[in-house]
Design a protein around this motif. Sequence first.
Motif, PDB file in Angstrom:
ATOM      1  N   GLY A  28       0.770  -1.232   0.000  1.00  0.00           N
ATOM      2  CA  GLY A  28       0.000   0.000   0.000  1.00  0.00           C
ATOM      3  C   GLY A  28       0.805   1.287   0.000  1.00  0.00           C
ATOM      4  O   GLY A  28       0.239   2.366   0.129  1.00  0.00           O
ATOM      5  N   PHE A  29       2.126   1.183  -0.140  1.00  0.00           N
ATOM      6  CA  PHE A  29       2.960   2.375  -0.213  1.00  0.00           C
ATOM      7  C   PHE A  29       3.076   2.825  -1.671  1.00  0.00           C
ATOM      8  O   PHE A  29       3.087   2.006  -2.586  1.00  0.00           O
ATOM      9  N   ALA A  30       3.178   4.127  -1.882  1.00  0.00           N
ATOM     10  CA  ALA A  30       3.563   4.667  -3.182  1.00  0.00           C
ATOM     11  C   ALA A  30       5.094   4.675  -3.155  1.00  0.00           C
ATOM     12  O   ALA A  30       5.691   5.135  -2.181  1.00  0.00           O
ATOM     13  N   VAL A  31       5.734   4.152  -4.199  1.00  0.00           N
ATOM     14  CA  VAL A  31       7.187   3.972  -4.162  1.00  0.00           C
ATOM     15  C   VAL A  31       7.846   4.630  -5.363  1.00  0.00           C
ATOM     16  O   VAL A  31       7.408   4.449  -6.496  1.00  0.00           O
ATOM     17  N   GLU A  32       8.892   5.393  -5.085  1.00  0.00           N
ATOM     18  CA  GLU A  32       9.804   5.881  -6.111  1.00  0.00           C
ATOM     19  C   GLU A  32      11.146   5.253  -5.803  1.00  0.00           C
ATOM     20  O   GLU A  32      11.451   4.968  -4.644  1.00  0.00           O
ATOM     21  N   THR A  33      11.968   5.047  -6.833  1.00  0.00           N
ATOM     22  CA  THR A  33      13.240   4.374  -6.619  1.00  0.00           C
ATOM     23  C   THR A  33      14.413   5.195  -7.142  1.00  0.00           C
ATOM     24  O   THR A  33      14.257   6.054  -8.011  1.00  0.00           O
ATOM     25  N   ALA A  34      15.582   4.880  -6.573  1.00  0.00           N
ATOM     26  CA  ALA A  34      16.848   5.447  -7.036  1.00  0.00           C
ATOM     27  C   ALA A  34      17.900   4.353  -6.895  1.00  0.00           C
ATOM     28  O   ALA A  34      17.871   3.581  -5.931  1.00  0.00           O
ATOM     29  N   GLY A  35      18.815   4.296  -7.845  1.00  0.00           N
ATOM     30  CA  GLY A  35      19.836   3.258  -7.856  1.00  0.00           C
ATOM     31  C   GLY A  35      21.122   3.627  -7.151  1.00  0.00           C
ATOM     32  O   GLY A  35      22.028   2.801  -7.044  1.00  0.00           O
TER      33      GLY A  35
END
Length: 123
Positions: A28-35
């Motif tokens: 249920g989390f909104a997720v953005e990613t970074a490498g």
Amino acid sequence: MCTPSLVLLVEDHDDSRELLEEFLTMEGFAVETAGNGQSAWERLRRLPRPDAVVLDLMMPVMSGWELMRHVREDDQLRALPVVVVSGAGNSQPLPEGVRATVPKPVDLGELRATLARVVSAAR
């Protein structure tokens, strides 16, 4: 209906990042990613600000240690809740401002509970 908490997931290993992103999204989390830390820093300087950061420490380009130093020096980001997810042992103290840690390999239930607690406490 409440808006899901936004989490910035910073992990350099593609498979781990994809697995954690999928899990957190299903939870249920909104997720953005970074490498890496540099990509995360560029993202953090833009709006909207995430509700929490899930951060690996050992990464190329800019480590989690370096990212935390930048965050703590920024007046608008200083209070940002950070959960460290790392295989780095206990040989070094954690960066200032870390709210919680989850060791690798990640226990997904522990990550979910820790992140929910940290986000709830920050609200």
